[in-house]
Scaffold this motif. Sequence first.
Motif, PDB file in Angstrom:
ATOM      1  N   LEU A  50      25.002  75.318  37.019  1.00 13.12           N
ATOM      2  CA  LEU A  50      24.779  75.586  35.597  1.00 13.12           C
ATOM      3  C   LEU A  50      25.678  76.706  35.092  1.00 13.12           C
ATOM      4  O   LEU A  50      26.185  76.650  33.968  1.00 13.12           O
ATOM      5  CB  LEU A  50      23.315  75.982  35.363  1.00 13.12           C
ATOM      6  N   ALA A  51      25.883  77.711  35.910  1.00 13.09           N
ATOM      7  CA  ALA A  51      26.694  78.859  35.486  1.00 13.09           C
ATOM      8  C   ALA A  51      28.134  78.461  35.198  1.00 13.09           C
ATOM      9  O   ALA A  51      28.761  79.024  34.301  1.00 13.09           O
ATOM     10  CB  ALA A  51      26.653  79.948  36.554  1.00 13.09           C
ATOM     11  N   VAL A  52      28.657  77.495  35.940  1.00 14.84           N
ATOM     12  CA  VAL A  52      30.063  77.113  35.744  1.00 14.84           C
ATOM     13  C   VAL A  52      30.243  75.893  34.844  1.00 14.84           C
ATOM     14  O   VAL A  52      31.375  75.504  34.570  1.00 14.84           O
ATOM     15  CB  VAL A  52      30.761  76.874  37.110  1.00 14.84           C
ATOM     16  N   SER A  53      29.157  75.308  34.373  1.00 16.61           N
ATOM     17  CA  SER A  53      29.262  74.117  33.510  1.00 16.61           C
ATOM     18  C   SER A  53      29.398  74.561  32.059  1.00 16.61           C
ATOM     19  O   SER A  53      28.415  74.742  31.360  1.00 16.61           O
ATOM     20  CB  SER A  53      28.045  73.219  33.694  1.00 16.61           C
ATOM     21  N   GLY A  54      30.599  74.706  31.598  1.00  9.80           N
ATOM     22  CA  GLY A  54      30.855  75.225  30.260  1.00  9.80           C
ATOM     23  C   GLY A  54      30.437  74.314  29.127  1.00  9.80           C
ATOM     24  O   GLY A  54      30.025  74.782  28.079  1.00  9.80           O
ATOM     25  N   ASP A  55      30.530  72.995  29.292  1.00  9.10           N
ATOM     26  CA  ASP A  55      30.280  72.083  28.184  1.00  9.10           C
ATOM     27  C   ASP A  55      28.844  71.600  28.079  1.00  9.10           C
ATOM     28  O   ASP A  55      28.459  71.052  27.060  1.00  9.10           O
ATOM     29  CB  ASP A  55      31.189  70.848  28.318  1.00  9.10           C
ATOM     30  N   LEU A  56      28.054  71.796  29.105  1.00  7.39           N
ATOM     31  CA  LEU A  56      26.707  71.234  29.121  1.00  7.39           C
ATOM     32  C   LEU A  56      25.753  71.987  28.202  1.00  7.39           C
ATOM     33  O   LEU A  56      25.035  71.386  27.412  1.00  7.39           O
ATOM     34  CB  LEU A  56      26.157  71.217  30.550  1.00  7.39           C
ATOM     35  N   VAL A  57      25.752  73.295  28.292  1.00  7.29           N
ATOM     36  CA  VAL A  57      24.804  74.126  27.544  1.00  7.29           C
ATOM     37  C   VAL A  57      25.554  75.336  27.010  1.00  7.29           C
ATOM     38  O   VAL A  57      26.453  75.863  27.655  1.00  7.29           O
ATOM     39  CB  VAL A  57      23.645  74.582  28.473  1.00  7.29           C
ATOM     40  N   ALA A  58      25.145  75.806  25.818  1.00  6.44           N
ATOM     41  CA  ALA A  58      25.762  76.990  25.220  1.00  6.44           C
ATOM     42  C   ALA A  58      25.562  78.212  26.117  1.00  6.44           C
ATOM     43  O   ALA A  58      24.584  78.298  26.865  1.00  6.44           O
ATOM     44  CB  ALA A  58      25.169  77.237  23.838  1.00  6.44           C
ATOM     45  N   ASP A  59      26.478  79.182  25.990  1.00  2.78           N
ATOM     46  CA  ASP A  59      26.546  80.290  26.939  1.00  2.78           C
ATOM     47  C   ASP A  59      25.270  81.103  27.142  1.00  2.78           C
ATOM     48  O   ASP A  59      24.851  81.248  28.278  1.00  2.78           O
ATOM     49  CB  ASP A  59      27.703  81.218  26.576  1.00  2.78           C
ATOM     50  N   PRO A  60      24.615  81.644  26.137  1.00  2.00           N
ATOM     51  CA  PRO A  60      23.455  82.491  26.471  1.00  2.00           C
ATOM     52  C   PRO A  60      22.336  81.700  27.157  1.00  2.00           C
ATOM     53  O   PRO A  60      21.716  82.182  28.104  1.00  2.00           O
ATOM     54  CB  PRO A  60      22.982  83.068  25.145  1.00  2.00           C
ATOM     55  N   LEU A  61      22.121  80.481  26.717  1.00  2.17           N
ATOM     56  CA  LEU A  61      21.068  79.667  27.324  1.00  2.17           C
ATOM     57  C   LEU A  61      21.472  79.213  28.731  1.00  2.17           C
ATOM     58  O   LEU A  61      20.643  79.153  29.632  1.00  2.17           O
ATOM     59  CB  LEU A  61      20.770  78.455  26.443  1.00  2.17           C
ATOM     60  N   ARG A  62      22.736  78.915  28.911  1.00  6.69           N
ATOM     61  CA  ARG A  62      23.234  78.507  30.225  1.00  6.69           C
ATOM     62  C   ARG A  62      23.019  79.636  31.232  1.00  6.69           C
ATOM     63  O   ARG A  62      22.580  79.405  32.359  1.00  6.69           O
ATOM     64  CB  ARG A  62      24.711  78.133  30.139  1.00  6.69           C
ATOM     65  N   THR A  63      23.293  80.848  30.819  1.00  6.76           N
ATOM     66  CA  THR A  63      23.119  82.000  31.711  1.00  6.76           C
ATOM     67  C   THR A  63      21.653  82.183  32.085  1.00  6.76           C
ATOM     68  O   THR A  63      21.330  82.423  33.249  1.00  6.76           O
ATOM     69  CB  THR A  63      23.669  83.276  31.044  1.00  6.76           C
ATOM     70  N   VAL A  64      20.772  82.035  31.111  1.00  2.00           N
ATOM     71  CA  VAL A  64      19.333  82.185  31.384  1.00  2.00           C
ATOM     72  C   VAL A  64      18.859  81.118  32.360  1.00  2.00           C
ATOM     73  O   VAL A  64      18.134  81.414  33.320  1.00  2.00           O
ATOM     74  CB  VAL A  64      18.519  82.130  30.070  1.00  2.00           C
ATOM     75  N   LEU A  65      19.264  79.874  32.140  1.00  2.00           N
ATOM     76  CA  LEU A  65      18.874  78.798  33.051  1.00  2.00           C
ATOM     77  C   LEU A  65      19.469  78.990  34.447  1.00  2.00           C
ATOM     78  O   LEU A  65      18.799  78.770  35.451  1.00  2.00           O
ATOM     79  CB  LEU A  65      19.295  77.442  32.485  1.00  2.00           C
ATOM     80  N   ALA A  66      20.723  79.416  34.518  1.00  2.00           N
ATOM     81  CA  ALA A  66      21.370  79.632  35.809  1.00  2.00           C
ATOM     82  C   ALA A  66      20.688  80.754  36.578  1.00  2.00           C
ATOM     83  O   ALA A  66      20.417  80.624  37.778  1.00  2.00           O
ATOM     84  CB  ALA A  66      22.850  79.947  35.607  1.00  2.00           C
ATOM     85  N   VAL A  67      20.387  81.840  35.890  1.00  2.00           N
ATOM     86  CA  VAL A  67      19.694  82.959  36.542  1.00  2.00           C
ATOM     87  C   VAL A  67      18.286  82.528  36.955  1.00  2.00           C
ATOM     88  O   VAL A  67      17.817  82.873  38.046  1.00  2.00           O
ATOM     89  CB  VAL A  67      19.659  84.195  35.617  1.00  2.00           C
ATOM     90  N   GLY A  68      17.613  81.747  36.123  1.00  2.00           N
ATOM     91  CA  GLY A  68      16.264  81.270  36.456  1.00  2.00           C
ATOM     92  C   GLY A  68      16.262  80.400  37.703  1.00  2.00           C
ATOM     93  O   GLY A  68      15.421  80.570  38.595  1.00  2.00           O
ATOM     94  N   CYS A  69      17.213  79.478  37.779  1.00  2.00           N
ATOM     95  CA  CYS A  69      17.311  78.621  38.980  1.00  2.00           C
ATOM     96  C   CYS A  69      17.614  79.449  40.219  1.00  2.00           C
ATOM     97  O   CYS A  69      16.985  79.289  41.262  1.00  2.00           O
ATOM     98  CB  CYS A  69      18.409  77.570  38.797  1.00  2.00           C
ATOM     99  N   SER A  70      18.582  80.326  40.106  1.00  2.00           N
ATOM    100  CA  SER A  70      18.973  81.137  41.261  1.00  2.00           C
ATOM    101  C   SER A  70      17.850  82.081  41.688  1.00  2.00           C
ATOM    102  O   SER A  70      17.612  82.265  42.883  1.00  2.00           O
ATOM    103  CB  SER A  70      20.237  81.933  40.944  1.00  2.00           C
TER     104      SER A  70
END
Length: 125
Positions: A50-70
Motif C-alpha cells: 500500500l505504501a508504494v502504490s501511488g495510484d490506488l489511494v490518495a497519499d494521506p489515506l494510503r499512509t494511514v492504511l499502510a501504517v495500520g496494516c504494518s
Amino acid sequence: MTASDSPGGWAGRLLAEGEDPDPRFSLANERTFLAWIRTALALIAGGIGLAVSGDLVADPLRTVLAVGCSATGALAALLAFRRWLTTERALRRAETLPPPALAPYMSYGLAALAVAALVTLLVTR
C-alpha cells in the motif's frame, strides 16, 4: 530432558517446568505459531504494498492504511510468540490452555482496516 542438560535462558526455564507433553501437541502449537507469523508477514507486506502504490489511494489515506496494516502485522508477530510460550507452558503443566488473546486484536484490527480501505476506495473513485 533433565534440568542439568537443558539449555539456558527462556528455553531452559520453560523446559524445567512440568513434564514433556505429547510431541503432537507441541508440534501443533508450533504450527499455530508459524501460521500467526505467516499472517504477520502478509500484513506487513500488504502495508508495504500500500505504501508504494501511488495510484490506488490518495497519499494521506494510503499512509494511514499502510501504517495500520504494518502495525497490525507487528502486533501479530509480537503476540504470536507470547501465545506459543503460554500454550507450551500450559501443556507442560497439564493445565487448561489459555484463551487466544491475539484473536480479538486481529479480528477487530483487520475489520477496521477493511472498512477504512472500502470507504477510501469508494470516496476516491
